[in-house]
Design an enzyme around this catalytic site. Sequence first.
Site, PDB file in Angstrom:
ATOM      1  N   THR A  96      41.085  50.645  34.736  1.00 10.17           N
ATOM      2  CA  THR A  96      40.237  49.527  35.592  1.00 10.17           C
ATOM      3  C   THR A  96      41.503  48.414  36.046  1.00 10.17           C
ATOM      4  OG1 THR A  96      38.276  49.992  34.324  1.00 10.17           O
ATOM      5  CG2 THR A  96      38.434  47.907  35.371  1.00 10.17           C
ATOM      6  N   LYS A 171      33.967  49.918  40.455  1.00 14.07           N
ATOM      7  CA  LYS A 171      33.869  49.702  38.918  1.00 14.07           C
ATOM      8  C   LYS A 171      33.901  48.102  38.567  1.00 14.07           C
ATOM      9  CE  LYS A 171      34.820  50.596  34.696  1.00 14.07           C
ATOM     10  NZ  LYS A 171      35.835  51.301  34.076  1.00 14.07           N
ATOM     11  N   LYS A 246      39.371  41.039  30.336  1.00 12.36           N
ATOM     12  CA  LYS A 246      40.499  41.401  31.491  1.00 12.36           C
ATOM     13  C   LYS A 246      39.371  41.818  32.688  1.00 12.36           C
ATOM     14  CE  LYS A 246      41.634  45.485  31.965  1.00 12.36           C
ATOM     15  NZ  LYS A 246      41.441  46.606  32.613  1.00 12.36           N
TER      16      LYS A 246
END
Length: 314
Positions: A96, A171, A246
């Site tokens: 990711t 995502k 994050k």
Amino acid sequence: MSTYAWIGLGNMGGPMTANLVAAGHTVRGYDLDAEACKAAATGGVQIAGSIAEAMDQADAVFTMLPKGEHVRSVYEADDGIWANATNHMLLADSSTVDIETSRAIHAGSQERGLNFIDAPVSGGISGAAAGTLAFMLGGAPELMERATEFIAPMSGKTIVAGGPSMGIAAKICNNMMLFIDLMASAEGSQLAEALGLDPEVFWQIASVSSGRSWAQQTWYPVPGIIDTAAANNNFEATFRTDLARKDIGLALDAGQSTGVQLPAASLAREHFDELISQGLGDKDCSLIVKNLLPDGVVRGWNPKETESAPSAAS
């Protein structure tokens, strides 16, 4: 059967490679963490001493790494992926990462005549272990059939999201929704208990009502309700808070670049920042539940147990 090179054997990469081995494929793995390599080896992964060794005559090369900077480094290194790739190989990043990193790896691969797709996943550690991850693919249409075949042993569902970087775009949006749903489960669970509802009864009600979500079904932050909740294990991480921070940051960066306002995502970031400021970045992201009560005391959380526990490699 195919030969896979796999860079990144952590909490997700380890069980994903085990499923590939179980399906009869050869997997050569590389990771800087000796413990991660040892764990992957027990699942049948052949541990390589370098990226070049892992990639030798591989059919597919997957990366599963914590951040965009790590993905860039393994692609750009003098003896990294680009230096050792051939146009026979399918290159896939399941990390990711930020949109800019994904676009840069797509562009750099194309310039070198290499075949790259972004292939992030959803489903967490449990999905990785069960081989039921959802893969979101971005890249050239002609690569998708072959990519789906390589992914099949790890996947419950594979969806082509679109062209280059559309998988990672999906995502980022999906994880943002997940963390907002997690806030709803945290707030709902604590308010219900404060109002005198039996925690399990309320969870059952939410499960058949409009409060149902993946986070509520899988990460519910109350001990003794669902087996997969980190609340059963003193909030040891199934999804670390610093990594959740994050990911939500990636969504907020994307919102800023596109002009989309994301106030709920901003609130989720505040929750994660609060835990990180308390030195709890390595705990499960569902520990945001402790931010909701004045004294920070919630069932399932024993900070003294954490303080006394020996440190472990991340």
